[in-house]
Write an enzyme that holds these catalytic residues in place. Structure first.
Site, PDB file in Angstrom:
ATOM      1  N   CYS A   1      -0.515   1.686  -4.974  1.00 42.51           N
ATOM      2  CA  CYS A   1      -1.332   3.184  -5.273  1.00 42.51           C
ATOM      3  C   CYS A   1      -0.028   3.811  -5.644  1.00 42.51           C
ATOM      4  CB  CYS A   1      -2.399   3.274  -4.520  1.00 42.51           C
ATOM      5  SG  CYS A   1      -3.699   2.022  -4.207  1.00 42.51           S
TER       6      CYS A   1
ATOM      7  N   HIS B   1       0.821  -1.046   0.029  1.00 41.18           N
ATOM      8  CA  HIS B   1      -0.056  -0.042   0.010  1.00 41.18           C
ATOM      9  C   HIS B   1       0.837   1.290   0.081  1.00 41.18           C
ATOM     10  CE1 HIS B   1      -3.846  -1.945   0.475  1.00 41.18           C
ATOM     11  NE2 HIS B   1      -3.197  -2.782   1.509  1.00 41.18           N
TER      12      HIS B   1
END
Length: 411
Positions: free
Chosen positions: A199, A157
């Site tokens: 991301c 992440h």
């Protein structure tokens, strides 16, 4: 007179000598690699069951580089390792990256170097820069040098210029950039291929400033990276889209593949990935279209470093595998014809042995797996044919001269 008699043989030997792998220095320089060893650093920075896909991502890459020949001794695997034996896993001891359960990623002798809470920012930076105490196990060190190509894959992440580790700390893009610079100053790599699936992944290579680094990320700033599909039996997503399509492409690769990193990059589309894949090439000396995928994903064997030519061992195998076999046959036929001509003209066994020796040391019988690599050209073939013509003409002339001499003494 004796010298004149053997002149064609000497000419033939001189013309054929450049075909020997030991003497064809120009060709050898063209294929000597700049890297003598390939390494992989594969990192899943997340943990917990709902991040199953991140562990599947990194294990999929692990399986790929092992399949292409990089040994465990040259792979550093960092992951939480809390999925395979999780109580919620309907398939205990197994990890899958597809709902068809075709491949058990955890069942093929997986060697995890850093697991659980060992996966930290500090350990990752120490790994890259080799700043360990003397008692740190060699099996957990990145023992690279200035001739090493390193594939670094990270998943987890992330956000704008940062990547979370274990949901407890973060590493910034500047941290990785500075670590790479230390590696460069300490001569710990030849080239680095950095791949990240998270991301806003492209922001993580924006601060790089060291030479010979090629980077690719799964998404631009303010973009998410998406999972590909879920498994209803497992109950969570099992792989991310970017990694899924990477693997889809890499499955067609073998150790002798001629596909390049540009081919891989061209396979990424927004329709597949659902985000904009980014590639950074300004720090890299070579064009991605000239970089074989096996330069980073496969093992390197039997090469000698040479700074004069920036060609990898993958190019070496590529060129060897595509040498024109018809050229070999032509050279072989020429030598056989020359040998037959000598036999018909009743030449000594020493001459016949000499031609056989030439054949035994020529390109025709060279071991294709040796360190010597060379190429036959049409120019060399023309030279051989010219030598053969000279030899045949000489025999014709010698035959007429011998007949005239015989007539002179008998009449």
């Amino acid at each position: 007179m004796r010298i004149a008699m053997h002149l064609p043989l000497l000419l033939l030997y001189i013309f054929l000598l450049p075909l020997s792998g030991a003497n064809n220095t120009d060709a050898a320089h063209e294929v000597i690699a700049t890297n003598t060893n390939n390494w992989a650093v594969l990192v899943s920075t997340s943990r917990f069951w709902f991040n199953y896909r991140h562990m599947a991502n990194v294990l999929s890459m692990y399986r790929t580089v092992k399949r292409l020949g990089i040994p465990d001794s040259q792979i550093i695997l960092m992951l939480s390792d809390d999925v395979a034996c999780n109580s919620r896993n309907l398939f205990p001891g197994s990890v899958f990256n597809n709902k068809d359960h075709a491949i058990d990623l955890y069942g093929d002798s997986v060697e995890v170097d850093y697991r659980g809470y060992e996966v930290t920012v500090e350990n990752f930076i120490r790994l890259l820069t080799d700043r360990w105490t003397e008692d740190h196990p060699k099996s957990k060190r990145l023992l690279t040098d200035e001739n090493s190509n390193i594939f670094i894959y990270m998943t987890g992440h992330g956000g704008d210029d940062f990547l979370k580790f274990q949901d407890a700390e973060e590493i910034a893009s500047e941290d990785i950039a500075d670590a790479f610079q230390q590696m460069y100053e300490k001569k710990r790599y030849n080239e680095i291929f950095f791949m990240i699936d998270t991301c806003q992944a492209n922001t993580m290579y924006s601060k790089f400033y060291s030479p010979n680094i090629l980077a690719v990320g799964s998404s631009e700033m303010d973009e998410s990276s998406y999972s590909h599909h879920s498994d209803v039996e497992i109950g969570v997503a099992v792989i991310d889209r970017f990694t899924y399509y990477c693997l889809d492409f890499l499955e067609q690769i073998d150790k002798n593949s001629t596909l390049t990193l540009q081919d891989l990059f061209d396979s990424f589309t927004f329709e597949k990935i659902h985000s904009h894949v980014g590639v950074r090439t300004d720090l890299f000396d070579r064009n991605p279209s000239e970089v074989l995928i096996t330069d980073f994903f496969a093992n390197v064997q039997n090469v000698i470093p040479d700074d004069s030519k920036p060609l990898s061992v993958s190019h070496y195998h590529h060129y060897k595998d595509h040498i024109d076999t018809a050229q070999y046959e032509l050279n072989n036929n020429v030598l056989d014809l020359a040998l037959e001509t000598y036999r018909k003209n009743n030449q000594s066994s020493k001459i016949e042995k000499k031609i056989k020796d030439i054949k035994s040391t020529s390109v025709l019988d060279v071991d294709i797996d040796s360190n010597e690599c060379f190429f036959t050209s049409f120019k060399q073939s023309a030279t051989i044919i010219l030598a053969l013509i000279v030899t045949i003409l000489w025999f014709m002339l010698r035959g007429n001269t011998a007949k005239a001499t015989y007539d002179l003494y008998t009449n």
